[in-house]
Motif scaffolding. Structure first.
Motif, short mmCIF file in Angstrom:
data_model
loop_
_atom_site.label_atom_id
_atom_site.label_comp_id
_atom_site.label_asym_id
_atom_site.label_seq_id
_atom_site.Cartn_x
_atom_site.Cartn_y
_atom_site.Cartn_z
N ILE A 201 -2.03 -41.97 93.12
CA ILE A 201 -0.98 -41.50 92.22
C ILE A 201 0.15 -40.91 93.05
N GLY A 202 1.38 -41.34 92.76
CA GLY A 202 2.53 -40.80 93.46
C GLY A 202 3.80 -41.14 92.70
N ASN A 203 4.90 -40.58 93.15
CA ASN A 203 6.17 -40.90 92.49
C ASN A 203 6.90 -42.01 93.25
N ASP A 204 7.98 -42.49 92.68
CA ASP A 204 8.70 -43.62 93.27
C ASP A 204 9.22 -43.30 94.66
N VAL A 205 9.68 -42.06 94.88
CA VAL A 205 10.17 -41.68 96.21
C VAL A 205 9.04 -41.72 97.23
N GLU A 206 7.86 -41.25 96.83
CA GLU A 206 6.72 -41.25 97.75
C GLU A 206 6.24 -42.65 98.07
N PHE A 207 6.22 -43.53 97.09
CA PHE A 207 5.83 -44.91 97.36
C PHE A 207 6.89 -45.61 98.22
N ASP A 208 8.18 -45.34 97.96
CA ASP A 208 9.23 -45.87 98.83
C ASP A 208 8.99 -45.42 100.27
N ASP A 219 6.50 -52.42 95.20
CA ASP A 219 5.80 -53.45 95.97
C ASP A 219 4.63 -52.85 96.74
N LYS A 220 4.83 -51.64 97.28
CA LYS A 220 3.75 -50.95 98.00
C LYS A 220 2.60 -50.63 97.05
N ALA A 221 2.93 -50.17 95.85
CA ALA A 221 1.89 -49.88 94.86
C ALA A 221 1.10 -51.14 94.53
N ARG A 222 1.78 -52.25 94.36
CA ARG A 222 1.11 -53.52 94.07
C ARG A 222 0.25 -53.97 95.24
N TYR A 223 0.73 -53.72 96.43
CA TYR A 223 -0.04 -54.08 97.63
C TYR A 223 -1.35 -53.29 97.69
N LEU A 224 -1.27 -51.98 97.41
CA LEU A 224 -2.48 -51.15 97.43
C LEU A 224 -3.50 -51.64 96.41
N LEU A 225 -3.01 -52.05 95.24
CA LEU A 225 -3.90 -52.59 94.22
C LEU A 225 -4.56 -53.88 94.72
N ALA A 226 -3.78 -54.74 95.33
CA ALA A 226 -4.32 -56.01 95.84
C ALA A 226 -5.34 -55.78 96.95
N GLU A 227 -5.18 -54.66 97.68
CA GLU A 227 -6.07 -54.38 98.81
C GLU A 227 -7.33 -53.63 98.40
N GLY A 228 -7.49 -53.31 97.11
CA GLY A 228 -8.76 -52.72 96.70
C GLY A 228 -8.71 -51.51 95.79
N ALA A 229 -7.55 -50.86 95.65
CA ALA A 229 -7.47 -49.74 94.70
C ALA A 229 -7.70 -50.26 93.29
N GLN A 230 -8.36 -49.45 92.46
CA GLN A 230 -8.62 -49.88 91.08
C GLN A 230 -7.53 -49.43 90.12
N ILE A 231 -6.89 -48.31 90.43
CA ILE A 231 -5.80 -47.80 89.60
C ILE A 231 -4.72 -47.25 90.54
N VAL A 232 -3.49 -47.65 90.31
CA VAL A 232 -2.34 -47.06 91.01
C VAL A 232 -1.34 -46.65 89.94
N ILE A 233 -0.92 -45.39 89.98
CA ILE A 233 0.06 -44.90 89.01
C ILE A 233 1.35 -44.56 89.75
N TYR A 234 2.41 -45.27 89.36
CA TYR A 234 3.72 -45.19 90.00
C TYR A 234 4.64 -44.41 89.06
N LYS A 235 4.86 -43.13 89.38
CA LYS A 235 5.65 -42.26 88.52
C LYS A 235 7.13 -42.37 88.84
N MET A 236 7.95 -42.29 87.79
CA MET A 236 9.39 -42.47 87.96
C MET A 236 10.20 -41.35 87.31
N GLY A 237 9.64 -40.14 87.25
CA GLY A 237 10.37 -39.03 86.67
C GLY A 237 10.72 -39.26 85.22
N GLU A 238 12.00 -39.12 84.87
CA GLU A 238 12.44 -39.26 83.48
C GLU A 238 12.28 -40.69 82.95
N LYS A 239 12.05 -41.65 83.85
CA LYS A 239 11.87 -43.03 83.42
C LYS A 239 10.41 -43.35 83.09
#
Length: 325
Positions: A201-208, A219-239
C-alpha cells in the motif's frame, strides 16, 4: 500463494517506530506562534497498531524506544491503546525516540521531525529472531524501519521468517526522505522489500519514487502484482485509490469530510483496510472502510487519538457520502 484468509485471526505483528507527537494548540495555530502543545502517541507503526486495536483487532509492536522519560511515555501510551509491547526493547546511550512537532492546519502545514539517533533504528536480528510468528495472522511494517541499519537487516530477516511460516506480509511504503542517505538507496531498498510482500500500500508519489520516474508509479504497482503480490493499493489523495489484484483493477473515491489537517490518513487507511479484512469483509468493502477511517482522522486532532472505533466508523459511513472516482 499465501492464504489471506489467515488475516481473520485478527492478530497483527507490527514492526516499526513509536514516538511522541506535539501538536500546536489550539488547532490552526502556527508552530512559530504556539505557546501551548498537546502530546500524543506517534510513529506510523504505532499509529497503525492503535487504529487496529481501536477497531477490535489485536496488535503487537516490535521496536526499540529510548531508555528515558520520552521512551517511558511511549510505553505508557502503548499500554493505554491496548497494544502488546512485550517485544519492545528500551535502549540507552544516545538513542532518542522520534519526536514530531506539527500543526493542525490544512494549508501550508508545517511538521518538524526530530530523528537524530533514532531509537527504533537500533532494532537488531535478536529482536526479531525469536518472535512467535506462527501465532499471528499477518506481519505489517512501514518503510521507515528500512531506512538504516541494523533495523533494515532485522526487518528483512522478519520478512523471511514470516514467509517461511506462511504469514502474510503487508508493507506500507511510507517514504520519508529525511530518514534516508539518498533517494536511490531508498528506491532500491523499497523495491526489494515490496517484492517480498503479499499486500503493498502506498500513494502515487511513493510508487513514482519506487519506479524511479514521475508518472510511472501505476506501472510499478502493476509490476509488483505481476511479480507475486496479491493486493496492491495505489492511493491518489483526493482522486481516490486504485486496488489491483490478479482479477483486475478497481477505482474507489474518497469520503467527503471537513479536514483539519493532511496527516494521519495513511495510517488510518491501513488500519481500516486490515481490520475489515480481519472481519472477513471483501476487499472492496475493506478499501471503502479504510477510506472512511482516513476521512475521519484528517478531521480530528492527532493521529493515534483520532483513530475511530467500530461504532464511530459505522456511523460516519451511514451519514457521509463518497465522492465519485
Amino acid at each position: 500463494m499465501k492464504d489471506l484468509s489467515r488475516l481473520q485471526g485478527k492478530g497483527f505483528l507490527i514492526i516499526g517506530r513509536a514516538g511522541m507527537d506535539f501538536y500546536a494548540d489550539p488547532p490552526g495555530t502556527r508552530l512559530e506562534e504556539a505557546t501551548r502543545f498537546t502530546a500524543a502517541l506517534g510513529g506510523s507503526s504505532a499509529n497503525i497498531a492503535a487504529g487496529l486495536c481501536r477497531l477490535g483487532c489485536d496488535a503487537a509492536l516490535v521496536t526499540c524506544v529510548s531508555d528515558d522519560a520520552i521512551g517511558r511515555y511511549c510505553l505508557g501510551q502503548l499500554d493505554a491503546y491496548g497494544i502488546d509491547r512485550r517485544h519492545v526493547r528500551s535502549v540507552g546511550g544516545e538513542a532518542r525516540n522520534s519526536l514530531a512537532v506539527v500543526e493542525t492546519r490544512l494549508q501550508d502545514t508545517q511538521s518538524v521531525i526530530y530523528r537524530n539517533g533514532a531509537a527504533d533504528f537500533a532494532m537488531t536480528l535478536a529482536d526479531v529472531e525469536a518472535l512467535p510468528y506462527a501465532g499471528f495472522s499477518a506481519l505489517v511494517t512501514t518503510g521507515t524501519v528500512l531506512a538504516a541499519e541494523p533495523s533494515r537487516g532485522a526487518a528483512f530477516h522478519a520478512f523471511e521468517r514470516a514467509n517461511a511460516e506462511g504469514l502474510p506480509v503487508i508493507f506500507d511504503v511510507d517514504y520519508r526522505p529525511y530518514s534516508w542517505a539518498s533517494a536511490q538507496e531508498a528506491s532500491d531498498v523499497y523495491s526489494r522489500a515490496a517484492a517480498l510482500c503479499d499486500i503493498v500500500i502506498g500513494n502515487d508519489v511513493e510508487f513514482d519514487f519506487m519506479a524511479g520516474s514521475a508518472g510511472k508509479g501505476l506501472d510499478k504497482a502493476r509490476y509488483l502484482l505481476a511479480e507475486g503480490a496479491q493486493i496492491v493499493i495505489y492511493k491518489m489523495g483526493e482522486k481516490g485509490a486504485i486496488t489491483l489484484t490478479p482479477e483486475g483493477e478497481t477505482r474507489t473515491g474518497i469520503y467527503r469530510t471537513e479536514a483539519l489537517k493532511p496527516t494521519g490518513a495513511g495510517d488510518s487507511f491501513m488500519a481500516g483496510v486490515l481490520s475489515s479484512l480481519a472481519e472477513g469483509r471483501d476487499l472492496a468493502e475493506a478499501v471503502q472502510r479504510g477510506s472512511a477511517a482516513a476521512a475521519m482522522v484528517v478531521a480530528r486532532v492527532g493521529c493515534a487519538p483520532a483513530m475511530p472505533t467500530p461504532d464511530e466508523l459505522a456511523d460516519f459511513m451511514a451519514q457521509a457520502s463518497m465522492r465519485p472516482t
